[in-house]
Write an enzyme that holds these catalytic residues in place. Structure first.
Site, PDB file in Angstrom:
ATOM      1  CD1 TRP A  40      -7.156   8.075 -37.345  1.00 50.55           C
ATOM      2  CD2 TRP A  40      -8.518   7.594 -35.470  1.00 50.55           C
ATOM      3  NE1 TRP A  40      -6.919   6.763 -36.975  1.00 50.55           N
ATOM      4  CE2 TRP A  40      -7.742   6.494 -35.922  1.00 50.55           C
ATOM      5  CE3 TRP A  40      -9.241   7.689 -34.364  1.00 50.55           C
ATOM      6  CZ2 TRP A  40      -8.046   5.316 -35.348  1.00 50.55           C
ATOM      7  CZ3 TRP A  40      -9.416   6.557 -33.708  1.00 50.55           C
ATOM      8  CH2 TRP A  40      -8.958   5.374 -34.145  1.00 50.55           C
ATOM      9  CD  GLU A  85      -1.403   4.083   3.703  1.00 48.02           C
ATOM     10  OE1 GLU A  85      -1.499   3.225   2.697  1.00 48.02           O
ATOM     11  OE2 GLU A  85      -2.476   4.334   4.293  1.00 48.02           O
ATOM     12  CB  CYS A  95      -1.908   1.353   5.964  1.00 49.29           C
ATOM     13  SG  CYS A  95      -1.176   0.635   4.539  1.00 49.29           S
ATOM     14  CB  ALA A 107     -21.074  12.722 -45.407  1.00 48.75           C
ATOM     15  CG  ASP A 163     -13.445   3.306 -36.658  1.00 45.07           C
ATOM     16  OD1 ASP A 163     -13.849   4.141 -37.637  1.00 45.07           O
ATOM     17  OD2 ASP A 163     -13.560   3.940 -35.448  1.00 45.07           O
ATOM     18  CG  HIS A 220      -2.230  -0.883   1.094  1.00 44.59           C
ATOM     19  ND1 HIS A 220      -2.974  -1.186   1.930  1.00 44.59           N
ATOM     20  CD2 HIS A 220      -2.347  -2.078   0.172  1.00 44.59           C
ATOM     21  CE1 HIS A 220      -3.704  -2.298   1.597  1.00 44.59           C
ATOM     22  NE2 HIS A 220      -3.360  -2.621   0.488  1.00 44.59           N
ATOM     23  N   GLY A 265     -20.486   3.416 -31.236  1.00 45.37           N
ATOM     24  CA  GLY A 265     -20.553   4.743 -31.679  1.00 45.37           C
ATOM     25  C   GLY A 265     -21.844   5.462 -31.218  1.00 45.37           C
TER      26      GLY A 265
END
Ligand code: AOF
Ligand code: ZN
Length: 395
Positions: free
Chosen positions: A192, A74, A106, A186, A222, A72, A317
């Site tokens: 991208w 700590e 901890c 369209a 894609d 962890h 999408g």
């Protein structure tokens, strides 16, 4: 890989309300929150946690919870500080754990190291894990925390503070939108919208989720792999889930070539057998009821949850995103705003037929829909020329 992203500014984190803390305390606590972010992609389902140890106004160690099952934050900081920890203040982004889990408590470790004061941000809601603050106090350590609000804690550690409903995983939605509110030119051609810096950020985000989901229009346009390529790959690669109502995806799809997590195809119930016969072991086929609005997304989430998916990132999408948003199934929205216009024949980000409708002009949501409010998690971030706005559905 790269430095953790800047912590939200003080205002966004509500640190103005941390009235029991000095300006220096606030800086150290914000630093702890920021350090914790390095754990993204490698600690879940554990929280991201950072820790700063300060003695006589000097930072003696910085710790991070870096991997699931690992030390962890700590423990990481204490190991670096050695004897310097005695009399120091520990700033931690999460209440130090009370329990002995995969790693020791901890709270007890901080006490044993002679820490004089603990300042923490979020409480640990766990039955056994929580309560470390009180344990420290009982041991004579001065404790200040929690600070902030549940919405802030959830904004920083969305999975850890998520309250699951049934089997449904935590669902985040990522969408890249043009200035005129489109997601594709369209005809839905592949283009991208965002630049390379935003792409890296998307891969970084992918690394933190159990599964990635895309709709049929998106994979048709894609042919995505949905793998983590531009960021350190996580120990377990995300499951890749494709919506394919008629079972059309071919064996030559990019997702079936090369490495990556297992592929799940969500098809309409009638398409299950022929698709399974055609694709063999390339994909797991999940059959879903088909309704007027397409495949039943709540059912898909239930199936994925039972399969062990706790967190899911949907990358479009538009129709799928709109369905998830309108039916209240999305918890977080990553909205990339790209600086371009797609023109009047663009594919709209939120197709009108799927957005919640006002009925009788009284603002009631469409059946199953909700006019949910969204809360900005942090200030907008820029990646190259693109802007990322991260929003959580309000509690
Ligand atoms: C902390 N500091 O850095 C983290 C905490 O199985 P374990 O031992 O790894 O414990 C996991 C739980 O501990 C986790 O569910 C959460 O309640 C707490 N995480 N606590 O004091 C940390 N990562
Ligand atoms: Zn701990």
């Amino acid at each position: 890989m790269t430095a953790p992203r800047e912590a939200p500014d003080g205002h966004e984190l509500g640190s103005a309300e941390w009235t029991d803390l000095s300006a220096a305390d606030r800086d150290h606590l914000r630093r702890a929150i920021r350090l914790g972010r390095e754990g993204w992609g490698s600690v879940h389902p554990n929280p991201m946690v950072g820790c700063v140890l300060v003695r006589n106004d000097t930072v003696v160690a910085e710790g991070i919870h870096r991997s699931f099952g690992g030390p962890h934050a700590e423990a990481d900081a204490l190991a670096q500080a050695g004897g310097e920890a005695k009399g120091a203040t520990a700033y931690v982004s999460l209440e130090p754990c009370r329990h002995q889990g995969k790693t020791p408590s901890c709270a007890l470790a901080l006490h044993a190291a002679g820490i004089a004061r603990v300042v923490y941000w979020a409480p640990d809601p766990g039955q056994e894990e929580g309560g470390g603050g009180r344990l420290l106090e009982k041991n004579g350590v001065r404790v200040q925390g929690p600070h902030g609000s549940e919405e802030e804690w959830r904004g920083e550690n969305p999975f850890f503070f998520h309250r699951p409903q049934g089997n449904r995983p935590y669902v985040a939605v990522k969408l890249a939108v043009s200035l005129d509110g489109g997601i594709a030119p369209a005809g839905g051609r592949r283009q991208w919208l965002t630049g390379p810096e935003a792409q890296v950020e998307v891969h970084r985000l992918r690394a933190g989720f159990d599964a990635i989901l895309v709709g049929a229009g998106t994979w048709r346009a894609d042919d995505p792999k949905l793998t983590v390529r531009e960021w350190d790959p996580p120990a377990v690669p995300p499951l890749r889930v494709f919506i394919d109502p008629r079972g059309d995806m071919g064996a030559t799809a990019a997702a079936f070539q090369g490495d990556g997590g297992p592929v799940v195809l969500a098809v309409g119930e009638p398409a299950v057998d022929p698709t399974a016969a055609r694709l063999g072991s390339r994909a797991e086929i999940v059959g879903l009821p088909v309704g007027p609005g397409g495949l039943d997304m709540a059912c898909l989430l239930d199936v994925l949850g039972r399969r062990g998916v706790r967190t899911l990132l949907c990358e479009g999408g538009g129709r799928l995103v709109a369905t998830l948003l309108a039916s209240g199934l999305a918890d977080r929205l990553y909205l990339f705003q790209a600086p371009l216009l797609l023109g009047p024949r663009r594919v709209p980000a939120f197709p009108a037929s799927d957005t919640p409708r006002e009925e009788n002009g009284e603002g009631t949501a469409a059946p199953g829909g909700s006019f949910s409010r969204w809360r900005r998690v942090r200030p907008p971030e820029t990646f190259g020329s693109d802007i990322l706005i991260t929003l959580d559905r309000s509690l």
